[in-house]
Design an enzyme around this catalytic site. Structure first.
Site, PDB file in Angstrom:
ATOM      1  N   LYS A   1       2.089 -11.763  -3.121  1.00 43.13           N
ATOM      2  CA  LYS A   1       1.018 -11.512  -2.250  1.00 43.13           C
ATOM      3  C   LYS A   1       0.300 -10.014  -2.651  1.00 43.13           C
ATOM      4  CE  LYS A   1       2.297 -13.812   1.992  1.00 43.13           C
ATOM      5  NZ  LYS A   1       3.037 -14.014   3.209  1.00 43.13           N
TER       6      LYS A   1
ATOM      7  N   SER B   1       0.668  -0.233 -14.584  1.00 43.86           N
ATOM      8  CA  SER B   1      -0.478  -0.912 -13.647  1.00 43.86           C
ATOM      9  C   SER B   1      -0.315  -0.238 -12.384  1.00 43.86           C
ATOM     10  CB  SER B   1      -0.174  -2.331 -13.859  1.00 43.86           C
ATOM     11  OG  SER B   1      -0.115  -2.830 -15.136  1.00 43.86           O
TER      12      SER B   1
END
Ligand code: PNS
Length: 166
Positions: A45, A133
């Site tokens: 999610k 990232s």
């Protein structure tokens, strides 16, 4: 064993793809004819970009090398994907010693799963050693400059993504 490996697999979450990842692909292409960038199809999610969006962005970055850089999603075991594309080599980038424990665990597990698959580690360039990232996602939402961390294509996509979220 003769080096008859023409392709390697560079797997990851790539949410998003960074300059560190670009460097690993480019340097891998000096050794291998083709590199399969394998984007993990996870259903987290917390993911910023969908797997399809990530593939499209990475393809755009390597548009001029599309014969050599094949970008795909994968799910399930990485060794099965490696087998599917008829490779035997997994490339992983190492930034610092702190990456090592996790990477060693994965490499040993993958070898247990398929002893024909070898993991090769490539040290990142010094200038990319702090890039991740996660770091990109900590800076970009607040309008911080990420031009040192990612390709302009990714920077633009980040801008669009975060302006939509506001
Ligand atoms: O960029 P990441 O998140 O460090 O990449 C991790 C990745 C995708 C290489 C790893 O999670 C993976 O290979 N997942 C697929 C499942 C698998 O094969 N696991 C066995 C190795 S532990």
């Amino acid at each position: 064993m003769p080096n008859n490996q023409k392709s390697a697999v560079f797997p990851g979450s790539f949410d998003p793809f960074t300059n560190g990842h670009i460097d690993i692909v480019e340097r891998s292409l000096e050794i291998f004819e083709t590199v399969h960038v394998a984007v993990l199809e996870n259903f987290s999610k917390n993911a910023l970009f969908s797997p399809e969006e990530r593939v499209a962005l990475i393809e755009k970055i390597f548009k001029k090398q599309k014969q050599k850089v094949i970008v795909e999603t994968f799910s399930g075991l990485l060794v099965d994907y490696v087998k599917k594309v008829k490779s035997r080599v997994i490339i992983r980038g190492l930034r610092a010693i702190s990456d090592f424990d996790y990477e060693a665990q994965m490499a040993l597990m993958n070898r247990q799963l398929d002893h024909r698959v070898e993991t090769l580690f490539m040290m990142t360039r010094e200038e990319n050693s702090y890039i991740s990232s996660t770091l990109v996602k900590q800076v970009a939402p607040y309008g911080g400059d990420v031009s040192m961390l990612v390709h302009p294509i990714i920077a633009k996509a980040l801008q669009a993504k975060y302006s939509k979220k506001k």
